[in-house]
Design a protein around this motif. Structure first.
Motif, PDB file in Angstrom:
ATOM      1  N   GLU A 111       0.746  -1.395   0.178  1.00  0.00           N
ATOM      2  CA  GLU A 111       0.328  -0.135  -0.509  1.00  0.00           C
ATOM      3  C   GLU A 111       1.062   1.210   0.415  1.00  0.00           C
ATOM      4  O   GLU A 111       0.378   1.986  -0.917  1.00  0.00           O
ATOM      5  CB  GLU A 111      -0.888   0.004   1.470  1.00  0.00           C
ATOM      6  CG  GLU A 111      -2.593  -1.055   1.179  1.00  0.00           C
ATOM      7  CD  GLU A 111      -3.262  -0.941   2.408  1.00  0.00           C
ATOM      8  OE1 GLU A 111      -3.191   0.551   2.966  1.00  0.00           O
ATOM      9  OE2 GLU A 111      -4.346  -1.650   2.259  1.00  0.00           O
TER      10      GLU A 111
ATOM     11  N   GLY B 256       2.248   1.012  -3.767  1.00  0.00           N
ATOM     12  CA  GLY B 256       0.881   1.805  -4.146  1.00  0.00           C
ATOM     13  C   GLY B 256      -0.016   2.804  -3.922  1.00  0.00           C
ATOM     14  O   GLY B 256      -0.194   4.246  -5.268  1.00  0.00           O
ATOM     15  N   ARG B 257       0.501   3.950  -3.313  1.00  0.00           N
ATOM     16  CA  ARG B 257      -0.956   4.699  -2.893  1.00  0.00           C
ATOM     17  C   ARG B 257       0.569   6.386  -3.043  1.00  0.00           C
ATOM     18  O   ARG B 257       0.442   7.017  -4.480  1.00  0.00           O
ATOM     19  CB  ARG B 257      -0.551   5.134  -1.433  1.00  0.00           C
ATOM     20  CG  ARG B 257      -1.040   6.617  -0.945  1.00  0.00           C
ATOM     21  CD  ARG B 257      -1.808   7.188   0.015  1.00  0.00           C
ATOM     22  NE  ARG B 257      -0.452   6.734   1.241  1.00  0.00           N
ATOM     23  CZ  ARG B 257      -1.214   7.107   2.668  1.00  0.00           C
ATOM     24  NH1 ARG B 257      -2.309   7.806   2.284  1.00  0.00           N
ATOM     25  NH2 ARG B 257      -0.045   6.609   3.690  1.00  0.00           N
TER      26      ARG B 257
ATOM     27  N   VAL C 226       0.372   6.407  -7.010  1.00  0.00           N
ATOM     28  CA  VAL C 226      -0.662   7.013  -8.055  1.00  0.00           C
ATOM     29  C   VAL C 226      -0.124   8.805  -7.120  1.00  0.00           C
ATOM     30  O   VAL C 226      -0.357   9.782  -7.957  1.00  0.00           O
ATOM     31  CB  VAL C 226      -1.921   6.321  -7.042  1.00  0.00           C
ATOM     32  CG1 VAL C 226      -3.066   7.936  -7.006  1.00  0.00           C
ATOM     33  CG2 VAL C 226      -2.331   5.395  -7.000  1.00  0.00           C
TER      34      VAL C 226
ATOM     35  N   VAL D 242       6.324  -1.659  -7.269  1.00  0.00           N
ATOM     36  CA  VAL D 242       5.104  -1.929  -8.369  1.00  0.00           C
ATOM     37  C   VAL D 242       5.381  -3.318  -9.040  1.00  0.00           C
ATOM     38  O   VAL D 242       4.892  -4.346  -8.676  1.00  0.00           O
ATOM     39  CB  VAL D 242       4.087  -0.678  -8.305  1.00  0.00           C
ATOM     40  CG1 VAL D 242       3.293  -0.847  -9.577  1.00  0.00           C
ATOM     41  CG2 VAL D 242       3.405   0.119  -7.217  1.00  0.00           C
TER      42      VAL D 242
ATOM     43  N   GLN E 283      -1.845  -6.540  -5.890  1.00  0.00           N
ATOM     44  CA  GLN E 283      -3.343  -5.671  -6.599  1.00  0.00           C
ATOM     45  C   GLN E 283      -3.975  -5.566  -5.045  1.00  0.00           C
ATOM     46  O   GLN E 283      -4.672  -4.761  -5.556  1.00  0.00           O
ATOM     47  CB  GLN E 283      -3.592  -7.387  -6.772  1.00  0.00           C
ATOM     48  CG  GLN E 283      -5.051  -7.069  -7.587  1.00  0.00           C
ATOM     49  CD  GLN E 283      -4.940  -6.194  -8.687  1.00  0.00           C
ATOM     50  OE1 GLN E 283      -4.307  -6.095  -9.908  1.00  0.00           O
ATOM     51  NE2 GLN E 283      -6.130  -5.595  -8.244  1.00  0.00           N
TER      52      GLN E 283
ATOM     53  N   LEU F 115      -3.595  -2.030  -4.918  1.00  0.00           N
ATOM     54  CA  LEU F 115      -3.505  -1.111  -5.419  1.00  0.00           C
ATOM     55  C   LEU F 115      -5.601  -0.980  -5.108  1.00  0.00           C
ATOM     56  O   LEU F 115      -6.084   0.434  -5.112  1.00  0.00           O
ATOM     57  CB  LEU F 115      -3.684  -1.523  -7.233  1.00  0.00           C
ATOM     58  CG  LEU F 115      -2.156  -1.301  -7.130  1.00  0.00           C
ATOM     59  CD1 LEU F 115      -1.764  -1.700  -7.953  1.00  0.00           C
ATOM     60  CD2 LEU F 115      -1.793  -0.010  -7.019  1.00  0.00           C
TER      61      LEU F 115
ATOM     62  N   TRP G  45      -7.331   2.450  -4.438  1.00  0.00           N
ATOM     63  CA  TRP G  45      -8.129   4.120  -5.817  1.00  0.00           C
ATOM     64  C   TRP G  45      -9.064   3.793  -5.550  1.00  0.00           C
ATOM     65  O   TRP G  45      -9.344   5.139  -6.342  1.00  0.00           O
ATOM     66  CB  TRP G  45      -7.846   2.181  -6.831  1.00  0.00           C
ATOM     67  CG  TRP G  45      -7.864   2.458  -8.234  1.00  0.00           C
ATOM     68  CD1 TRP G  45      -8.493   3.270  -9.353  1.00  0.00           C
ATOM     69  CD2 TRP G  45      -6.492   2.608  -9.220  1.00  0.00           C
ATOM     70  NE1 TRP G  45      -7.680   3.614 -10.456  1.00  0.00           N
ATOM     71  CE2 TRP G  45      -6.170   3.289  -9.938  1.00  0.00           C
ATOM     72  CE3 TRP G  45      -5.240   2.707  -8.192  1.00  0.00           C
ATOM     73  CZ2 TRP G  45      -5.029   3.378 -10.973  1.00  0.00           C
ATOM     74  CZ3 TRP G  45      -3.981   2.118  -9.024  1.00  0.00           C
ATOM     75  CH2 TRP G  45      -4.266   3.192 -10.294  1.00  0.00           C
TER      76      TRP G  45
ATOM     77  N   LEU H 197       0.190   5.655 -15.039  1.00  0.00           N
ATOM     78  CA  LEU H 197      -0.227   4.624 -14.332  1.00  0.00           C
ATOM     79  C   LEU H 197      -0.508   3.444 -15.275  1.00  0.00           C
ATOM     80  O   LEU H 197      -0.335   2.326 -14.954  1.00  0.00           O
ATOM     81  CB  LEU H 197      -1.423   4.557 -13.850  1.00  0.00           C
ATOM     82  CG  LEU H 197      -1.380   6.159 -12.688  1.00  0.00           C
ATOM     83  CD1 LEU H 197      -2.618   6.272 -12.139  1.00  0.00           C
ATOM     84  CD2 LEU H 197      -0.158   6.142 -11.246  1.00  0.00           C
TER      85      LEU H 197
ATOM     86  N   LEU I 121       0.934  -1.008 -14.038  1.00  0.00           N
ATOM     87  CA  LEU I 121       0.484  -1.475 -13.837  1.00  0.00           C
ATOM     88  C   LEU I 121       0.026  -3.167 -15.030  1.00  0.00           C
ATOM     89  O   LEU I 121       1.016  -3.891 -14.973  1.00  0.00           O
ATOM     90  CB  LEU I 121      -0.784  -1.144 -14.472  1.00  0.00           C
ATOM     91  CG  LEU I 121      -1.396  -0.440 -12.637  1.00  0.00           C
ATOM     92  CD1 LEU I 121      -2.703   0.031 -12.819  1.00  0.00           C
ATOM     93  CD2 LEU I 121      -0.469  -0.444 -11.565  1.00  0.00           C
TER      94      LEU I 121
ATOM     95  N   ARG J 282      -5.855  -2.381 -13.508  1.00  0.00           N
ATOM     96  CA  ARG J 282      -5.922  -0.766 -12.438  1.00  0.00           C
ATOM     97  C   ARG J 282      -8.091  -1.457 -12.097  1.00  0.00           C
ATOM     98  O   ARG J 282      -8.624  -2.160 -12.654  1.00  0.00           O
ATOM     99  CB  ARG J 282      -6.291  -0.305 -14.355  1.00  0.00           C
ATOM    100  CG  ARG J 282      -7.187   0.759 -13.399  1.00  0.00           C
ATOM    101  CD  ARG J 282      -6.595   2.042 -13.675  1.00  0.00           C
ATOM    102  NE  ARG J 282      -6.487   2.980 -15.681  1.00  0.00           N
ATOM    103  CZ  ARG J 282      -7.928   3.093 -16.082  1.00  0.00           C
ATOM    104  NH1 ARG J 282      -8.192   3.619 -15.554  1.00  0.00           N
ATOM    105  NH2 ARG J 282      -7.106   3.256 -17.516  1.00  0.00           N
TER     106      ARG J 282
END
Lengths: 285, 94
Positions: free
Chosen positions: A135, A138-139, A142, A184, A199, A202, A206, A232, A236, A243
């Protein structure tokens, strides 16, 4: 140290190779020391200050969440990397709140430590707590991708101070995005377990993405979501991840983070971040 | 996890430096990660403009036991030092 009045970028982006800014404290107490903070004609000063508070709050709160990872990461090397990123963002927060404070007549500390939850304007993505390392990265992917696109747009903004802060931030955010993307891909394209957890991370993050692109009267520049999605999607695809297709986090009465409406998580951040400053008001350090 | 991440040696070329200098070591899963770790650990104070990383296992080192046969024979051969020549002032890096 001197600077020309019309080019704060030279001042902010100066390599400081000979005067060792950090070691000797030049500009340490005032992140915009020596910068001309007058607002140019034709720029709405209050709108500019509010926008700088929003961008500063994003960096300040997220920096705090990243700092929480220090001493908790599995490798010393990763810990330094995450601490570096948190420090970069803290530096951005200081300059942005300093820029806003110059207009509002408040110091960066007053803005950081003596506002309550509803007076913070960060997006809700930054206030949440990471449940695991997946996390975290992933965060960060973004956040850094979105903020980099925004800062690239801001480098030509009509306020030269904000433009200079953005220009300095672009190099930092490019590295943050790279660091996150590397991980990632590594986790997504790793073992079956690491793929699953990446996964799942994400999927959890999301729900907060929609809000980043929500139209808001306070946003002085806008970026198209497609601009961020293309980056992104590339990461991915390389990682072999999907996504996420999850509903966005609900608005509260049509309002979200930029309006001062937050999730429960922000209260915990502020309680910890502000407690010392509030217990010792007007202390200096 | 530490046990499974190999050791890398880090070499840095500073802004005014002419060659890469060994600055330390770190753990990383592969060379790409080692480069990024090196950036985060060893260039925090704006020290470098170029980084090399190499797996510590790939470094072949001379053995301390062979110190004498390796190095002692050169100790008494002063004619190998360029002290008997005049070096022109404009020859750099000597």
């Amino acid at each position: 140290m001197s600077m020309s009045d019309d080019n704060p970028y030279d001042f902010l982006a100066d390599e400081h190779s000979d005067d060792h800014r950090w070691a000797y404290g030049t500009g340490f107490t005032d992140p915009l020391a020596g910068v001309d903070t007058s607002v140019p004609d034709g720029v709405d000063a209050y709108g500019l200050a509010s926008y700088c508070v929003s961008l500063g709050d994003d960096a300040l709160i997220y920096s705090h969440r990243l700092q929480e990872w220090v001493t908790r990461l599995p490798e010393l090397e990763e810990e330094t990397a995450v601490a570096n990123i948190a420090l970069d963002l803290l530096g951005q927060a200081r300059m942005l709140l300093g820029r806003a404070g110059a207009v509002l007549g408040r110091s960066e500390d007053q803005l950081a430590f003596f506002r309550s939850e509803s007076q913070f304007h960060n997006v809700r993505l930054v206030e949440r707590h990471d449940d695991d390392f997946a996390e975290l990265v992933g965060r960060l992917l973004v956040f850094a991708t979105w903020r980099l696109a925004l800062f690239e747009r801001l480098t030509s903004f009509s306020d030269p101070v904000l433009a200079a802060i953005a220009t300095k931030g672009v190099a930092e955010l490019t590295y943050h995005r790279d660091y996150a993307a590397q991980w990632v891909v590594r986790l997504g394209d790793g073992t079956e377990l690491s793929h699953q957890r990446m996964q799942a991370a994400l999927d959890a993050v999301w729900a907060f993405v929609d809000e980043l692109f929500r139209a808001h009267p306070g946003e002085l520049v806008t970026i198209a979501r497609g601009e961020v999605d293309v980056v992104l999607d590339t990461v991915l695809a390389t990682a072999g991840l999907d996504r996420p297709d999850v509903p966005p986090l609900a608005l509260i009465g049509g309002r979200a983070g930029r309006d001062g409406v937050h999730t429960e998580a922000l209260g915990y951040v502020l309680a910890e971040m502000q407690s010392v400053a509030r217990a010792h008001p007007d202390a200096t350090w | 996890m530490n046990a499974s991440w190999p050791l890398y040696e880090v070499f840095l070329r500073g802004k005014r430096g002419l060659n890469h200098v060994h600055v330390g070591s770190l753990h990383a899963a592969d060379a790409e990660m080692a480069l990024r770790h090196a950036r985060d650990l060893y260039t925090r104070r704006n020290e470098g403009v170029s980084i090399w990383v190499v797996r510590a296992a790939d470094v072949t080192a001379s053995s301390p036991d062979e110190k004498d046969p390796f190095f002692a024979p050169s100790a008494d051969k002063i004619y190998r030092h360029p002290t008997f020549y005049d070096i022109p002032d404009d020859v750099p890096h000597m």
